[in-house]
Scaffold this active site. Structure first.
Site, PDB file in Angstrom:
ATOM      1  N   THR A   1      37.910  96.074  47.244  1.00 14.12           N
ATOM      2  CA  THR A   1      39.136  95.150  46.416  1.00 14.12           C
ATOM      3  C   THR A   1      38.815  93.518  47.516  1.00 14.12           C
ATOM      4  OG1 THR A   1      40.619  95.326  49.049  1.00 14.12           O
ATOM      5  CG2 THR A   1      40.882  96.633  46.404  1.00 14.12           C
ATOM      6  N   GLY A   2      38.451  92.967  48.179  1.00 19.18           N
ATOM      7  CA  GLY A   2      37.795  91.716  47.898  1.00 19.18           C
ATOM      8  C   GLY A   2      37.132  91.571  46.867  1.00 19.18           C
TER       9      GLY A   2
ATOM     10  N   GLU B   1      25.961  87.343  57.541  1.00 17.12           N
ATOM     11  CA  GLU B   1      25.999  86.947  58.169  1.00 17.12           C
ATOM     12  C   GLU B   1      26.913  86.806  59.202  1.00 17.12           C
ATOM     13  OE1 GLU B   1      24.044  83.267  56.968  1.00 17.12           O
ATOM     14  OE2 GLU B   1      23.103  84.277  54.933  1.00 17.12           O
TER      15      GLU B   1
ATOM     16  N   TYR C   1      13.630  86.467  46.556  1.00 17.24           N
ATOM     17  CA  TYR C   1      13.147  86.672  45.036  1.00 17.24           C
ATOM     18  C   TYR C   1      12.572  85.509  44.942  1.00 17.24           C
ATOM     19  CZ  TYR C   1      18.311  86.267  47.595  1.00 17.24           C
ATOM     20  OH  TYR C   1      19.597  87.725  48.250  1.00 17.24           O
TER      21      TYR C   1
ATOM     22  N   GLU D   1       8.100  86.263  59.099  1.00 19.86           N
ATOM     23  CA  GLU D   1       8.818  84.602  60.034  1.00 19.86           C
ATOM     24  C   GLU D   1       8.109  85.163  61.132  1.00 19.86           C
ATOM     25  OE1 GLU D   1      12.845  84.286  58.823  1.00 19.86           O
ATOM     26  OE2 GLU D   1      13.166  85.148  60.719  1.00 19.86           O
TER      27      GLU D   1
ATOM     28  N   HIS E   1      16.665  81.825  60.890  1.00 10.65           N
ATOM     29  CA  HIS E   1      17.602  83.331  61.659  1.00 10.65           C
ATOM     30  C   HIS E   1      17.592  83.396  62.861  1.00 10.65           C
ATOM     31  CE1 HIS E   1      16.288  84.935  57.446  1.00 10.65           C
ATOM     32  NE2 HIS E   1      17.286  84.485  57.297  1.00 10.65           N
TER      33      HIS E   1
END
Length: 292
Positions: A17-18, A98, A159, A209, A248
């Site tokens: 619902t957020g 995050e 992506y 990474e 990160h």
């Protein structure tokens, strides 16, 4: 669990619902994901994004038979959301926030292992079986059914790689964002048996990474399990400075540990091909891939 996902897999969205929950539940449904319900603390809301809303995962699982969950919870509530999911019998939990506190990620890891569940996170853009379903917010334009399995620490880099594979008509078999957290659920080495067993996957793309030892762990596992399928690696952070976190939390270089050189050496020693750019990686996938 990850390799067997399909458009028939019943999935719930915690925090539906957020604003984020409602939006991404609708996008996942539009892609083909079988979103069968959601949970919310707003007990007055009975439906959202076209599916019923329940007060707890236990109620949702009982009513829908859901086996997977996407937790659209803020970082400080992610541990509570995972507790609710695994207590209800959910076998795959994807958490996207995050900044989940480190002590909470440790507790989440212990809880999912005890429950025999799979956790993708703490912070991840999600996972997908292109053409079947996606759990999270991977962009549709980057998804195309194909022959390459992708596992990545970086959402943005994955992506771009995914989009270029799709543009070339190659696409992906399974796509998992393992995330860049120092404490996490699924790691690169965990994905190797999944890709090896998946008949759709002909080649594996690792997008790593600098920082941590996850790529080195994957190299050891790749050599130990047998290089059954080609492993193509791209490591971000060529200019990373020692002792500085590069985006990160897990991208932190200490001395020779976690450096580009150490990761490259170990991956190549295990039989992987390591590329210096996305262009060279995609060019190999298009023109030089052994399965072509």
């Amino acid at each position: 669990m990850i390799g067997s996902l399909s458009r028939a897999t019943p999935v719930i969205v915690q925090g539906i619902t957020g604003r984020m929950g409602r939006s991404h539940a609708a996008l996942m449904r539009a892609y083909g994901t079988n979103i069968v319900g959601g949970t919310s603390t707003r007990t007055e809301v009975k439906d959202a994004a076209g599916v019923p809303v329940f007060a707890s995962c236990a109620e949702a699982v009982l009513a829908t038979g859901a086996v997977a969950s996407v937790a659209m919870a803020p970082p400080e509530e992610t541990w509570t959301a995972v507790q609710d999911a695994v207590a209800a019998g959910i076998k795959l939990v994807v958490t996207v926030a995050e900044g989940v506190p480190l002590h909470d990620t440790i507790k989440i890891g212990r809880a999912v292992r005890r429950a025999g569940a799979v956790w993708v996170g703490a912070s991840t853009p999600g996972l997908a079986i292109p053409g079947e379903c996606k759990l999270g917010f991977l962009p549709d334009v980057c998804l195309n059914p194909g022959r390459f399995g992708i596992m990545s620490k970086s959402g943005t880099l994955s992506y771009e790689v995914g989009y270029r594979l799709a543009r070339e008509g190659l696409g992906q078999s399974i796509w998992v964002g393992v995330g860049g957290d120092p404490v996490k659920g699924v790691r690169f080495a965990d994905m190797l048996p999944v890709f090896f067993a998946d008949p759709r996957t002909e080649g594996i793309i690792l997008i790593g990474e600098v920082g941590g030892a996850e790529e080195e762990e994957c190299a050891e596992a790749y050599a130990r399990l047998g290089a059954h399928k080609p492993l193509l690696a791209l490591i971000a952070g060529r200019e990373a400075k020692e002792g500085v976190s590069m985006g990160h939390a897990g991208a932190l270089v200490h001395g020779s540990s976690g450096t580009l050189a150490s990761k490259t050496t170990q991956l190549m020693s295990a039989g992987a091909i390591v590329f210096g750019s996305i262009d060279s990686l995609i060019d190999h996938c298009v023109h030089g891939f052994a399965g072509s």
